[in-house]
Design a protein around this motif. Structure first.
Motif, PDB file in Angstrom:
ATOM      1  N   GLU A   2       0.905  -1.020  -0.043  1.00 31.23           N
ATOM      2  CA  GLU A   2      -0.060  -0.083   0.123  1.00 31.23           C
ATOM      3  C   GLU A   2       0.884   1.335   0.004  1.00 31.23           C
ATOM      4  O   GLU A   2       0.356   2.289   0.106  1.00 31.23           O
ATOM      5  N   THR A  46      -9.890  -0.532   0.654  1.00 28.47           N
ATOM      6  CA  THR A  46      -9.598  -1.843   1.600  1.00 28.47           C
ATOM      7  C   THR A  46      -9.648  -1.632   2.979  1.00 28.47           C
ATOM      8  O   THR A  46      -9.633  -2.393   3.729  1.00 28.47           O
ATOM      9  N   HIS A  47     -10.053  -0.292   3.282  1.00 25.65           N
ATOM     10  CA  HIS A  47     -10.128  -0.103   4.810  1.00 25.65           C
ATOM     11  C   HIS A  47     -11.543   0.600   5.112  1.00 25.65           C
ATOM     12  O   HIS A  47     -11.923   1.212   4.484  1.00 25.65           O
TER      13      HIS A  47
END
Length: 99
Positions: A25, A51-52
């Protein structure tokens, strides 16, 4: 940043270790926003299709790693005393440059 769309240019970054502990990332296109509200208002934000999950903005800034500008959007929530305002911004107008 318009009423419902974020436009501009995001240059490709080859190394941004301050973004995440995950090496995967630390490379890509990033978008930084300054978010402010009146005292007593809680701000949370989330990169939808990212993704979070949602995070609370405590210092006035948030950085997102953009992986698919046409499928992702930025959701910002302002909340105080039971009142809530939610705003979503599209990213399709963002020019994400390649490496």
């Amino acid at each position: 940043m318009g009423d419902d769309e974020i436009t501009g240019t995001s240059k490709h970054v080859s190394s941004y270790p301050g973004f995440s502990g995950s090496e995967e990332e630390q490379e890509g296109n990033f978008l930084a926003l300054s978010l402010k509200a009146n005292e007593g208002v809680t701000i949370s934000t989330e990169l939808l299709n990212g993704t979070h999950g949602a995070v609370e903005v405590t210092d006035g800034f948030c950085v997102y790693r953009i992986t698919d500008k046409d499928q992702q959007s930025v959701k910002v929530t302002f909340e105080t005393d039971g009142a809530k305002i939610v705003k979503t911004y599209g990213l399709s107008g963002l020019d994400c440059q390649k490496a």
